[in-house]
Design a protein around this motif. Sequence first.
Motif, short mmCIF file in Angstrom:
data_model
loop_
_atom_site.label_atom_id
_atom_site.label_comp_id
_atom_site.label_asym_id
_atom_site.label_seq_id
_atom_site.Cartn_x
_atom_site.Cartn_y
_atom_site.Cartn_z
N ASP A 25 68.67 40.77 19.98
CA ASP A 25 67.26 40.55 20.31
C ASP A 25 67.00 39.20 20.97
OD1 ASP A 25 66.77 43.05 19.32
OD2 ASP A 25 65.44 42.39 17.69
N THR A 26 67.61 38.16 20.45
CA THR A 26 67.40 36.82 21.03
C THR A 26 67.91 36.76 22.46
OG1 THR A 26 67.55 35.82 18.84
CG2 THR A 26 67.85 34.36 20.72
N LEU A 27 69.08 37.31 22.68
CA LEU A 27 69.66 37.34 24.03
C LEU A 27 68.79 38.17 24.97
CD1 LEU A 27 71.94 36.77 26.06
CD2 LEU A 27 73.13 38.78 25.12
N LEU A 28 68.36 39.33 24.52
CA LEU A 28 67.52 40.19 25.35
C LEU A 28 66.19 39.53 25.69
CD1 LEU A 28 68.21 43.68 23.76
CD2 LEU A 28 68.84 42.93 26.07
N GLN A 29 65.60 38.82 24.74
CA GLN A 29 64.34 38.12 25.03
C GLN A 29 64.55 37.03 26.06
OE1 GLN A 29 61.18 39.08 23.83
NE2 GLN A 29 60.71 37.76 25.58
N LEU A 30 65.66 36.33 25.97
CA LEU A 30 65.99 35.32 26.99
C LEU A 30 66.11 35.97 28.36
CD1 LEU A 30 66.96 32.42 27.75
CD2 LEU A 30 69.26 33.23 27.25
N MET A 31 66.75 37.13 28.41
CA MET A 31 66.91 37.84 29.68
C MET A 31 65.58 38.36 30.21
SD MET A 31 70.40 39.93 28.97
CE MET A 31 71.99 39.10 28.85
N ILE A 32 64.70 38.81 29.33
CA ILE A 32 63.37 39.26 29.74
C ILE A 32 62.60 38.11 30.38
CG2 ILE A 32 61.10 39.96 28.83
CD1 ILE A 32 62.70 41.60 26.72
N ASP A 33 62.58 36.96 29.71
CA ASP A 33 61.87 35.79 30.24
C ASP A 33 62.48 35.35 31.57
OD1 ASP A 33 60.32 35.91 27.95
OD2 ASP A 33 61.43 34.30 26.93
N SER A 34 63.79 35.39 31.66
CA SER A 34 64.47 34.99 32.89
C SER A 34 64.18 35.96 34.02
CB SER A 34 65.98 34.89 32.66
OG SER A 34 66.27 33.89 31.72
N ALA A 35 64.15 37.25 33.72
CA ALA A 35 63.87 38.25 34.75
C ALA A 35 62.46 38.06 35.32
CB ALA A 35 64.02 39.66 34.17
N LYS A 36 61.50 37.79 34.47
CA LYS A 36 60.13 37.55 34.95
C LYS A 36 60.09 36.35 35.88
CE LYS A 36 57.76 39.38 30.86
NZ LYS A 36 56.90 39.02 29.72
N SER A 37 60.74 35.28 35.47
CA SER A 37 60.77 34.06 36.28
C SER A 37 61.51 34.30 37.60
CB SER A 37 61.44 32.95 35.48
OG SER A 37 61.53 31.77 36.23
N TYR A 38 62.63 34.99 37.53
CA TYR A 38 63.44 35.27 38.72
C TYR A 38 62.65 36.08 39.74
CZ TYR A 38 67.67 36.66 41.30
OH TYR A 38 68.61 36.88 42.27
N ILE A 39 61.94 37.09 39.28
CA ILE A 39 61.17 37.94 40.18
C ILE A 39 60.03 37.16 40.83
CG2 ILE A 39 59.59 39.92 40.26
CD1 ILE A 39 61.48 41.24 38.20
N GLN A 40 59.31 36.36 40.06
CA GLN A 40 58.24 35.57 40.64
C GLN A 40 58.77 34.59 41.67
OE1 GLN A 40 54.81 34.69 37.68
NE2 GLN A 40 56.68 34.85 36.44
N SER A 41 59.92 34.00 41.40
CA SER A 41 60.54 33.09 42.35
C SER A 41 60.94 33.84 43.62
CB SER A 41 61.76 32.43 41.72
OG SER A 41 62.40 31.58 42.62
N TYR A 42 61.53 35.02 43.46
CA TYR A 42 61.93 35.81 44.62
C TYR A 42 60.73 36.22 45.46
CZ TYR A 42 64.02 39.40 47.50
OH TYR A 42 64.44 40.13 48.59
N LEU A 43 59.62 36.57 44.80
CA LEU A 43 58.42 37.00 45.51
C LEU A 43 57.68 35.84 46.16
CD1 LEU A 43 57.03 39.49 42.83
CD2 LEU A 43 58.03 40.10 45.05
N ASN A 44 58.00 34.62 45.77
CA ASN A 44 57.33 33.42 46.26
C ASN A 44 55.87 33.35 45.85
OD1 ASN A 44 59.60 32.28 47.66
ND2 ASN A 44 59.29 33.85 49.22
#
Length: 105
Positions: A25-44
């Motif tokens: 769960d802790t690892l998955l939550q880290l990945m969820i938060d990272s995915a959100k950040s990564y997508i926003q960065s990619y979208l500019n």
Amino acid sequence: MVITDEAFNLSLVKNYLRVDSNEDDTLLQLMIDSAKSYIQSYLNQPFESYVDIPVEFTLAALNLVAQWFENRAVGSEKATHEYLYNFTGLLDIHRKWLPETSVTA
């Protein structure tokens, strides 16, 4: 479905990955938060700049988390290329393309 804490959460990700235990769960939550950040960065642009969040964002985030969770080591060039093709295919239609800057010497 939108990428919010209510819609894109640990429960959805665990269901998508078919994970039944709480061990990661802790690892998955880290990945969820990272995915959100990564997508926003990619979208500019941040998710808040959208009136309605396209469903492609959730699917791209799920695919990111699945890729990171299932392949915790550096993958082959072919696998990376296929993954990037799917990711960009989902998001490029919504991306805010920044003007190219020219570098002068």
